[in-house]
Design a protein around this motif. Structure first.
Motif, mmCIF file in Angstrom:
data_model
loop_
_atom_site.group_PDB
_atom_site.id
_atom_site.type_symbol
_atom_site.label_atom_id
_atom_site.label_comp_id
_atom_site.label_asym_id
_atom_site.label_seq_id
_atom_site.Cartn_x
_atom_site.Cartn_y
_atom_site.Cartn_z
ATOM 1 N N LEU A 31 7.869 -4.366 3.762
ATOM 2 C CA LEU A 31 6.445 -4.101 3.541
ATOM 3 C C LEU A 31 5.604 -4.926 4.513
ATOM 4 O O LEU A 31 4.636 -4.431 5.092
ATOM 5 C CB LEU A 31 6.053 -4.422 2.094
ATOM 6 N N ALA A 32 5.990 -6.184 4.709
ATOM 7 C CA ALA A 32 5.261 -7.044 5.640
ATOM 8 C C ALA A 32 5.385 -6.530 7.066
ATOM 9 O O ALA A 32 4.399 -6.497 7.817
ATOM 10 C CB ALA A 32 5.780 -8.478 5.549
ATOM 11 N N VAL A 33 6.576 -6.100 7.448
ATOM 12 C CA VAL A 33 6.783 -5.538 8.790
ATOM 13 C C VAL A 33 5.932 -4.287 8.982
ATOM 14 O O VAL A 33 5.374 -4.057 10.057
ATOM 15 C CB VAL A 33 8.281 -5.222 9.030
ATOM 16 N N ASP A 34 5.812 -3.488 7.930
ATOM 17 C CA ASP A 34 4.989 -2.275 7.994
ATOM 18 C C ASP A 34 3.496 -2.586 7.994
ATOM 19 O O ASP A 34 2.672 -1.695 8.161
ATOM 20 C CB ASP A 34 5.310 -1.338 6.822
ATOM 21 N N GLY A 35 3.154 -3.843 7.757
ATOM 22 C CA GLY A 35 1.753 -4.253 7.823
ATOM 23 C C GLY A 35 0.903 -3.852 6.637
ATOM 24 O O GLY A 35 -0.290 -3.615 6.787
ATOM 25 N N VAL A 36 1.514 -3.789 5.442
ATOM 26 C CA VAL A 36 0.721 -3.416 4.271
ATOM 27 C C VAL A 36 -0.299 -4.510 3.976
ATOM 28 O O VAL A 36 -0.063 -5.693 4.256
ATOM 29 C CB VAL A 36 1.609 -3.158 3.024
ATOM 30 N N PRO A 37 -1.426 -4.139 3.407
ATOM 31 C CA PRO A 37 -2.441 -5.152 3.082
ATOM 32 C C PRO A 37 -1.977 -6.069 1.948
ATOM 33 O O PRO A 37 -1.074 -5.742 1.184
ATOM 34 C CB PRO A 37 -3.655 -4.326 2.657
ATOM 35 N N ASP A 38 -2.632 -7.210 1.851
ATOM 36 C CA ASP A 38 -2.280 -8.185 0.814
ATOM 37 C C ASP A 38 -2.409 -7.594 -0.586
ATOM 38 O O ASP A 38 -1.651 -7.968 -1.480
ATOM 39 C CB ASP A 38 -3.159 -9.433 0.926
ATOM 40 N N THR A 39 -3.354 -6.680 -0.782
ATOM 41 C CA THR A 39 -3.510 -6.077 -2.105
ATOM 42 C C THR A 39 -2.273 -5.267 -2.483
ATOM 43 O O THR A 39 -1.849 -5.274 -3.644
ATOM 44 C CB THR A 39 -4.757 -5.183 -2.162
ATOM 45 N N THR A 40 -1.684 -4.581 -1.517
ATOM 46 C CA THR A 40 -0.457 -3.822 -1.774
ATOM 47 C C THR A 40 0.696 -4.773 -2.062
ATOM 48 O O THR A 40 1.491 -4.543 -2.978
ATOM 49 C CB THR A 40 -0.109 -2.920 -0.576
ATOM 50 N N MET A 41 0.787 -5.843 -1.292
ATOM 51 C CA MET A 41 1.851 -6.833 -1.514
ATOM 52 C C MET A 41 1.699 -7.472 -2.898
ATOM 53 O O MET A 41 2.686 -7.671 -3.605
ATOM 54 C CB MET A 41 1.815 -7.897 -0.421
#
Length: 98
Positions: A31-41
């Motif tokens: 998810l981090a590699v895909d660049g999801v926003p902090d809200t998604t994380m």
């Protein structure tokens, strides 16, 4: 396979090793590699947190059932029912952090 070898010597340690959240860490990494926003994380980890409740019920149901004399297949069925019930309760209650 290594966990099974360890389990023959110390089943408790083997269980602890299996409980390590490898899938959670790998998923979070991607998810981090895909660049999801902090809200998604945050929502992802909130789902993981709430997922621990039914997982705990699953394992607890199996332990209690096995100690009560049920065969493994029946004990797993009891655990699966406990998991399904708590998962449904969590989903319907809106407790998942979004």
């Amino acid at each position: 396979m290594l966990v099974n070898v360890i389990a023959k010597r110390d089943a408790g340690i083997a269980g602890l090793i299996v409980a390590f959240p490898v899938v959670t860490l790998v998923s979070a990494f991607w998810l981090a590699v895909d660049g999801v926003p902090d809200t998604t994380m945050s929502a992802f980890f909130g789902g993981v947190l709430w997922g621990l409740v039914p997982t705990f019920a699953f394992v607890l149901g199996i332990v209690i059932s096995l100690r009560g004399g049920l065969p493994l297949a029946a004990a797993v069925a009891v655990g699966a029912v406990a998991w399904a019930v708590l998962t449904a309760v969590i989903q319907r209650s809106g407790w998942l952090l979004r």
